[in-house]
Design a protein around this motif. Sequence first.
Motif, short mmCIF file in Angstrom:
data_model
loop_
_atom_site.label_atom_id
_atom_site.label_comp_id
_atom_site.label_asym_id
_atom_site.label_seq_id
_atom_site.Cartn_x
_atom_site.Cartn_y
_atom_site.Cartn_z
N ARG A 98 -1.99 1.23 0.35
CA ARG A 98 -2.32 1.56 1.73
C ARG A 98 -2.86 2.98 1.85
NH1 ARG A 98 -0.36 4.10 5.96
NH2 ARG A 98 1.50 4.77 4.84
N VAL A 99 -2.19 3.96 1.19
CA VAL A 99 -2.64 5.35 1.23
C VAL A 99 -4.05 5.47 0.62
CG1 VAL A 99 -2.23 7.68 0.34
CG2 VAL A 99 -0.33 6.33 1.25
N ALA A 100 -4.27 4.77 -0.49
CA ALA A 100 -5.59 4.82 -1.14
C ALA A 100 -6.67 4.26 -0.22
CB ALA A 100 -5.55 4.05 -2.46
N MET A 101 -6.39 3.17 0.48
CA MET A 101 -7.38 2.56 1.36
C MET A 101 -7.69 3.46 2.57
SD MET A 101 -8.39 -0.23 -0.05
CE MET A 101 -8.24 0.77 -1.54
N GLU A 102 -6.65 4.07 3.12
CA GLU A 102 -6.86 4.99 4.24
C GLU A 102 -7.72 6.17 3.82
OE1 GLU A 102 -6.11 4.80 7.34
OE2 GLU A 102 -4.74 3.09 7.43
N ALA A 103 -7.44 6.69 2.63
CA ALA A 103 -8.19 7.85 2.15
C ALA A 103 -9.67 7.51 1.92
CB ALA A 103 -7.57 8.38 0.85
N GLN A 104 -9.96 6.27 1.54
CA GLN A 104 -11.34 5.85 1.28
C GLN A 104 -12.06 5.37 2.53
OE1 GLN A 104 -12.89 6.15 -1.65
NE2 GLN A 104 -11.07 7.09 -2.53
N GLY A 105 -11.38 5.37 3.68
CA GLY A 105 -12.02 4.95 4.91
C GLY A 105 -11.98 3.45 5.15
N TYR A 106 -11.07 2.76 4.50
CA TYR A 106 -10.95 1.30 4.68
C TYR A 106 -9.69 0.98 5.47
CZ TYR A 106 -14.27 1.50 0.81
OH TYR A 106 -15.36 1.79 0.03
N GLU A 131 -11.89 -1.40 -4.92
CA GLU A 131 -11.05 -0.20 -4.97
C GLU A 131 -9.59 -0.56 -5.19
OE1 GLU A 131 -10.74 3.90 -5.05
OE2 GLU A 131 -12.58 2.69 -4.83
N VAL A 132 -9.14 -1.69 -4.60
CA VAL A 132 -7.74 -2.12 -4.80
C VAL A 132 -7.50 -2.46 -6.27
CG1 VAL A 132 -6.07 -3.92 -4.21
CG2 VAL A 132 -7.53 -2.94 -2.44
N ASP A 133 -8.52 -3.02 -6.95
CA ASP A 133 -8.36 -3.39 -8.36
C ASP A 133 -8.09 -2.20 -9.25
OD1 ASP A 133 -8.79 -5.97 -7.62
OD2 ASP A 133 -10.91 -6.04 -8.23
#
Length: 524
Positions: free
Chosen positions: A40-48, A78-80
């Motif tokens: 979740r943190v990674a997706m927020e940081a990437q704008g998703y 990106e999730v992969d």
Amino acid sequence: MRTRATLLTTAAFVLALVVSAVIAGGAATVIEKSTKQEVRVAMEAQGYGWMNIHADGLQVTLTGTAPTEAERFRAVSEVDKYIDSSRVVDNTDTEVAQDITPPAFSLEMLRNENGISLIGLVPASIDRAAIVEKLSKVAGDEGVTDMLESADYPVPGGWDEAMSFGLRTLETLPRSKVSVTAGNVSVQAITDSVAEKGRVETSLARSRPSDLKLDFDISAPRPVITPFTLRFIVDKDGARFDACSADTEKARDRILAAARAAGAKGTLSCTIGMGTPSPQWAAAAEMAIKAMGQLGAGSVTFSDADIALDAKPTVPQKTFDDVVGELESNLPPVFSLKATLEPVPNAKAAEAEFIATRDGKGQVELKGRVLDARQREAVESFARAKLGHDNVHGATRVDKELPAGWPVRTLAGVEALAILHDGTVTVTPKLITVTGTSGDSQASDTISRILTSQLGEGVQMDLKVSYDKRLDPTLALPDGKECVARLNGALAQKKINFDPGSAQVSTDSLPALDALAGAMKNCT
């Protein structure tokens, strides 16, 4: 004993099983939370931020709606990077793409002596060849320039009707621009005359289809007026125009307002055209009309920059001199005035006169007659030098029949006026009269010396100059100590500062310098 041992062993196995299950469940929960938080943190940081993450043990499910398919693919990829793809269940989707909006069709048709030009974007289904062929008959040898673009979209409602009306309109207007959009036509055109302009506007309004929006701007060139003429008359029948010309609407309104102020009534008109001799036509016309209103009988006629003013015998000579002098002295430079006062039969000619007046505030007015334009300029310049440049208002008129020595007499009169605080100097061929007030107890003697030195011992003069001690600067002169006290008092209130590292007084100290100058007044 054996039975008891068996029970204890069974209980130990059950307890171990429960503890293992608790440990395994807790470990799975920790892994689920850790995985979900990291992704979740990674997706927020990437704008998703649109992506939702659900963890169930080691398996991660992705849901949410991406704006585009490309962004959805980038987010899943990106999730992969954080979770093995075999553990990811992709349940995301994309927004449904909106239908492409049809373009705004428009057609502009320009017609002049060089032919017809077509510019714009039109539906692909219209018959462009037929339009060009039809307009070619109108354009003649100059032909039609087709710069249209087309797009294969449905024809919008109201387009066909608007285009048909636009084509018909273009055929009737040789110098025009016709703009067509769905349900709307805009027409700009130039006609040969005001009458033709009215006819075209009426025709467009009548032929417009009821459900079509029409905008038009039809113009007509202003007529060339030569000579540029204005004639204003005041007589027993009242004030009126015989002719009136103006170069702009604003000039027309100014001229008509001046005529009404001079007594003109009823409906007034003034032709607007080209050919004015000066941008200051309206100002000159206003002055002349005002002058005629003050005279009360006569006429003023403009022919380009030449002005002829004719006053009737009922106008007093002094009024004529004053009014014409005011007009003659203040007309814009281009204009020349010839003024005539019709003589009264068997009447004695009025004596020439020059009057200089100074009021208590220092304002000076020069009236009466001068020999020519050069003398007028000399008298006004001399008065400004003696009495202040901005204080002098000239209102003299030229009279070439004045007696010899007149310029010297008028200059001497102005020099005498400079001695007075307020008063009047009247110059005639035989007598110079000086009346007024002065703060100089020797003013009469001084004026007498000025006049005799300039005009000779035989000059006839009438001096009525009174002394007012309230105006005498010598009676209130401060001594040295008082002057010093004034200066110190001014500096105590406002200090003088200089710019850093400079001998230049700073701007904010200028009021302090003004205060010092005021404190030093009359300190000899």
